[in-house]
Design an enzyme around this catalytic site. Structure first.
Site, PDB file in Angstrom:
ATOM      1  N   HIS A 216       0.789  -1.323   0.093  1.00 26.31           N
ATOM      2  CA  HIS A 216      -0.018   0.118   0.088  1.00 26.31           C
ATOM      3  C   HIS A 216       0.942   1.105  -0.132  1.00 26.31           C
ATOM      4  O   HIS A 216       1.959   1.126   0.609  1.00 26.31           O
ATOM      5  CB  HIS A 216      -0.757  -0.102   1.211  1.00 26.31           C
TER       6      HIS A 216
ATOM      7  N   ASP B 134       3.180  -4.334   7.952  1.00 27.83           N
ATOM      8  CA  ASP B 134       2.034  -3.348   7.970  1.00 27.83           C
ATOM      9  C   ASP B 134       1.001  -4.584   8.311  1.00 27.83           C
ATOM     10  O   ASP B 134       0.682  -5.270   7.498  1.00 27.83           O
ATOM     11  CB  ASP B 134       2.070  -2.940   6.605  1.00 27.83           C
TER      12      ASP B 134
ATOM     13  N   GLN C  12      -4.317  -5.296   7.162  1.00 28.08           N
ATOM     14  CA  GLN C  12      -5.172  -6.353   6.559  1.00 28.08           C
ATOM     15  C   GLN C  12      -5.171  -7.624   7.481  1.00 28.08           C
ATOM     16  O   GLN C  12      -5.802  -8.352   7.070  1.00 28.08           O
ATOM     17  CB  GLN C  12      -4.656  -6.330   5.096  1.00 28.08           C
TER      18      GLN C  12
HETATM   19  C1  LIG Z   1      -2.483  -2.926   3.842  1.00 30.74           C
HETATM   20  C2  LIG Z   1      -2.685  -1.662   4.201  1.00 30.74           C
HETATM   21  N1  LIG Z   1      -1.728  -0.589   4.669  1.00 30.74           N
HETATM   22  C3  LIG Z   1      -2.244   0.651   4.989  1.00 30.74           C
HETATM   23  C4  LIG Z   1      -3.350   1.138   4.911  1.00 30.74           C
HETATM   24  C5  LIG Z   1      -3.555   2.461   5.336  1.00 30.74           C
HETATM   25  O1  LIG Z   1      -4.122   2.742   6.487  1.00 30.74           O
HETATM   26  P1  LIG Z   1      -4.524   3.943   6.876  1.00 30.74           P
HETATM   27  O2  LIG Z   1      -5.362   4.596   5.898  1.00 30.74           O
HETATM   28  O3  LIG Z   1      -5.307   3.902   8.294  1.00 30.74           O
HETATM   29  O4  LIG Z   1      -3.312   4.903   7.189  1.00 30.74           O
HETATM   30  C6  LIG Z   1      -4.340   0.297   4.275  1.00 30.74           C
HETATM   31  C7  LIG Z   1      -5.497   0.668   4.052  1.00 30.74           C
HETATM   32  O5  LIG Z   1      -5.963   1.671   3.865  1.00 30.74           O
HETATM   33  C8  LIG Z   1      -3.743  -0.936   3.811  1.00 30.74           C
HETATM   34  O6  LIG Z   1      -5.067  -1.793   3.188  1.00 30.74           O
END
Ligand SMILES: Cc1ncc(COP(=O)(O)O)c(C=O)c1O
Length: 286
Positions: A3, A80, A83
């Site tokens: 992401h 991270d 998910q």
């Molecule tokens: C794998 C992953 N990492 C990071 C994020 C980012 O999360 P946030 O928007 O809470 O920072 C998301 C979703 O938006 C995600 O699916």
């Protein structure tokens, strides 16, 4: 398969400290190439940053092995878990990452708050990155000393309502049981994968086994946004777009994908509704 949230920060850090970003390639089945990972993670590696579970491919990465690879060369590892934490039991004591992050809004909690776990030994050694109330112990005119963990890193007035709501979400999920949630999500995902795979000409991305509760797909000639709009009309909510994974979209050779995702509130009937809505959308758009 990262992401943007786990890529762009490292681009900025690399620029400011003069570090080099290296990327573990993905194999054609949507899993990480561990042979290449073993070559890439070497004595020059400062930090390995990897997603536990891909929000597009559904791939569940072998994070235990990556923790060992990183620690063997003296590197830190950040995982991270946005998910994974909502969908499976995670034991950070066993996994032993240096940092592990996740978001409240993907686990029935509120927006605008998440968790970053850090190994206390490392956090104690680190300087604060942000200043404000609560993070100090004593302030003098020319210097200040820092509060204990976690306050040292929680500067200013916190998001109190969000933290209380996140706690409620955690208690709710724990009362149901993360093992049960993992089993149920897996059951739904495998059912959806079987049903969608039986549809003609539907391209499904990501591995067939060892996967999280997302299924990204495309139908040749149909834009995923059109697919999503027609599904919406039938009461089926999916997401379409690049899913904050533009480098992965390039690797897949597409602009965007449609993505169905499942959680404990979904049922097998929802999946049947998804499959039938995909069929009617195709009939309309053909
Ligand atoms: C794998 C992953 N990492 C990071 C994020 C980012 O999360 P946030 O928007 O809470 O920072 C998301 C979703 O938006 C995600 O699916």
């Amino acid at each position: 398969m990262e992401h943007h949230a786990n890529l762009v920060p490292w681009q900025l850090v690399a620029k400011s400290v003069g570090a080099e970003l290296r990327f573990i390639p993905i194999k054609s089945d949507g899993t990480l190439d561990l042979v290449e990972a073993r070559k890439l993670i070497d004595s020059k590696t400062a930090l390995v940053a990897v997603t536990h579970s891909s929000n597009v491919l559904g791939t569940i990465n072998p994070v235990g092995e990556l923790v060992q690879l990183a620690h063997k060369v003296g590197a830190r590892i950040l995982i991270d878990g946005a998910q994974s934490v909502p969908h499976m039991p995670i034991n950070l004591r066993e996994l032993n990452p240096d940092f592990y992050a996740f978001s409240a809004h993907k686990m029935l909690g509120p927006t605008g708050i998440g968790v970053l776990y850090g190994n206390p030994e490392i956090l104690n050694d680190m300087e604060p990155y942000m200043t404000g109330g609560e993070m100090i112990r004593e302030v003098f005119l020319d210097h200040a000393t820092w509060n204990s963990l976690p306050h040292k890193f929680e500067a200013g007035t916190p998001a109190i309502a969000e933290a209380v709501s996140l706690t409620a979400a955690v208690k709710y999920l724990e009362a149901i049981g993360m093992d049960r949630i993992a089993q149920y999500d897996h059951h739904l995902t495998m059912h959806a994968l079987e049903k969608l795979s039986a549809e003609n000409d539907l391209e499904i991305y990501g591995p067939r086994t060892q996967r999280g509760a997302v299924i990204s797909f495309n139908v040749p000639g149909i834009h995923p946004h059109d697919m999503a709009a027609l599904l919406d009309r039938e009461g089926v909510a999916i997401r379409a777009g690049h899913h904050c994974c533009q480098p992965l979209m390039r690797w897949l050779g597409v602009q965007a994908t449609a993505r169905a995702s499942f959680y404990l509130y979904n049922t097998l009937d929802d999946i049947d509704a998804l499959v039938s809505a995909v069929r009617s959308a195709r009939a309309i758009l053909a």
